[in-house]
Design an enzyme around this catalytic site. Sequence first.
Site, PDB file in Angstrom:
ATOM      1  N   GLU A 111       0.687  -1.639  -0.037  1.00 31.14           N
ATOM      2  CA  GLU A 111      -0.407  -0.091  -0.098  1.00 31.14           C
ATOM      3  C   GLU A 111       1.225   1.273   0.347  1.00 31.14           C
ATOM      4  OE1 GLU A 111      -3.439   0.025   2.375  1.00 31.14           O
ATOM      5  OE2 GLU A 111      -3.333   1.718   3.273  1.00 31.14           O
ATOM      6  N   ASP A 113       0.732   5.180   0.886  1.00 35.46           N
ATOM      7  CA  ASP A 113      -1.111   5.712   1.456  1.00 35.46           C
ATOM      8  C   ASP A 113      -0.861   7.865   0.664  1.00 35.46           C
ATOM      9  OD1 ASP A 113      -2.628   4.274   1.739  1.00 35.46           O
ATOM     10  OD2 ASP A 113      -1.958   3.845   3.662  1.00 35.46           O
ATOM     11  N   GLU A 115      -2.582   9.734   3.260  1.00 38.63           N
ATOM     12  CA  GLU A 115      -4.372  10.030   4.335  1.00 38.63           C
ATOM     13  C   GLU A 115      -4.896  11.687   4.801  1.00 38.63           C
ATOM     14  OE1 GLU A 115      -5.117   5.437   5.372  1.00 38.63           O
ATOM     15  OE2 GLU A 115      -3.414   6.905   6.123  1.00 38.63           O
ATOM     16  N   GLN A 128      -0.885  12.340   5.909  1.00 47.64           N
ATOM     17  CA  GLN A 128      -0.210  11.085   5.734  1.00 47.64           C
ATOM     18  C   GLN A 128       0.358  10.619   4.863  1.00 47.64           C
ATOM     19  OE1 GLN A 128      -0.210   8.878  10.384  1.00 47.64           O
ATOM     20  NE2 GLN A 128      -1.249   7.219   7.847  1.00 47.64           N
ATOM     21  N   GLY A 143       4.865   0.778   9.641  1.00 50.68           N
ATOM     22  CA  GLY A 143       3.754   1.468   8.690  1.00 50.68           C
ATOM     23  C   GLY A 143       5.287   2.466   8.484  1.00 50.68           C
ATOM     24  N   ARG A 144       5.212   2.855   7.131  1.00 47.33           N
ATOM     25  CA  ARG A 144       6.504   4.139   6.867  1.00 47.33           C
ATOM     26  C   ARG A 144       6.186   5.228   7.335  1.00 47.33           C
ATOM     27  NH1 ARG A 144       7.632  -0.785   5.618  1.00 47.33           N
ATOM     28  NH2 ARG A 144      10.149  -2.009   5.518  1.00 47.33           N
ATOM     29  N   GLU A 145       5.261   6.413   8.292  1.00 44.73           N
ATOM     30  CA  GLU A 145       5.310   7.180   7.857  1.00 44.73           C
ATOM     31  C   GLU A 145       5.572   8.285   8.311  1.00 44.73           C
ATOM     32  OE1 GLU A 145       4.749   5.026  10.510  1.00 44.73           O
ATOM     33  OE2 GLU A 145       2.401   4.423  10.502  1.00 44.73           O
ATOM     34  N   ARG A 283      10.699   3.338  17.903  1.00 48.80           N
ATOM     35  CA  ARG A 283      10.006   2.870  17.053  1.00 48.80           C
ATOM     36  C   ARG A 283      11.697   1.502  17.103  1.00 48.80           C
ATOM     37  NH1 ARG A 283       6.921   4.094  12.554  1.00 48.80           N
ATOM     38  NH2 ARG A 283       7.295   1.527  11.507  1.00 48.80           N
TER      39      ARG A 283
END
Length: 291
Positions: A111, A113, A115, A128, A143-145, A283
Amino acid sequence: MAPFVCLITLLLVSHLCNAQPSPGYYPSSQVAPLSFNQGYRTLWGPQHQTFQQGTVTVWLDRSTGSGFKSLKRYQSGYFSAAMKLQPGYTAGVITSFYLSNQEDFPGHHDEVDIEFLGTTPGKPYVLQTNVYVEGSGDGRLIGREMKFHLWFDPTKDFHNYAIFWSQNDIIFLVDDVPIRRYPRKSDATFPQRPMYMYGSIWDASSWATEDGKIKANYNYQPFVGQYRNFKIAGCEFGGPKGSCHLPKMSPSGPNNLSPQQVAAMTWAQRNYLVYDYCKDSKRDHTLTPEC
């Protein structure tokens, strides 16, 4: 110089320093717009969609949200839409534009994104960007936000948001300003399987606003998102070899950014980046080796 004049001068210089720089190159200008029906179809919540003069309006209320999906799967490409968000109380609500293959690979999908995380009055929206690779969003939540505030109010007018996905890079753009570049550093950290493009509005109260502390409040329903000026220049999955050419991302080619574009991206990250997963000390970065 009088103190008042000094203050005005400092304010003017500060404003100029924070003014959006020109990226010098505009990839969106290379891609012709297409109508919604040429590129997309309603996926869910058809009773929560309207189409008028090229604008798709979707909304969320207590009963459901709404979403749409591209007609074709793509192996790479440039995907954009102009979006306008709802002002006021939108906590817990996600308005999105994203690539995914979750329907084809449930439990181990990819995915990419864009967002918008809903907010409360007086606080800015968070944009995001995120990348999931081969199931890293399915339970393990790797995730890799990277999250941004914007240099404009996204509720006042339509602005263009784009994802460029090649075999070497993923680049996120806002009004043709690159805000993030996610390079392919290894096969294990880069999505390579074909994906569809989606747009949707839905209730993500469990995490969207201040890590889920503030929920969607349906006293403010309906929550509305608008999309128009759709553009797709992608390599269709299963299409004839050699038939696809990605738009140039810079004057020098499809996979490079010019020094002026890099400077614009540096400006956006220096002034408006509010979260970077690689810099989050909480993280486990063994799970994100690209950091």
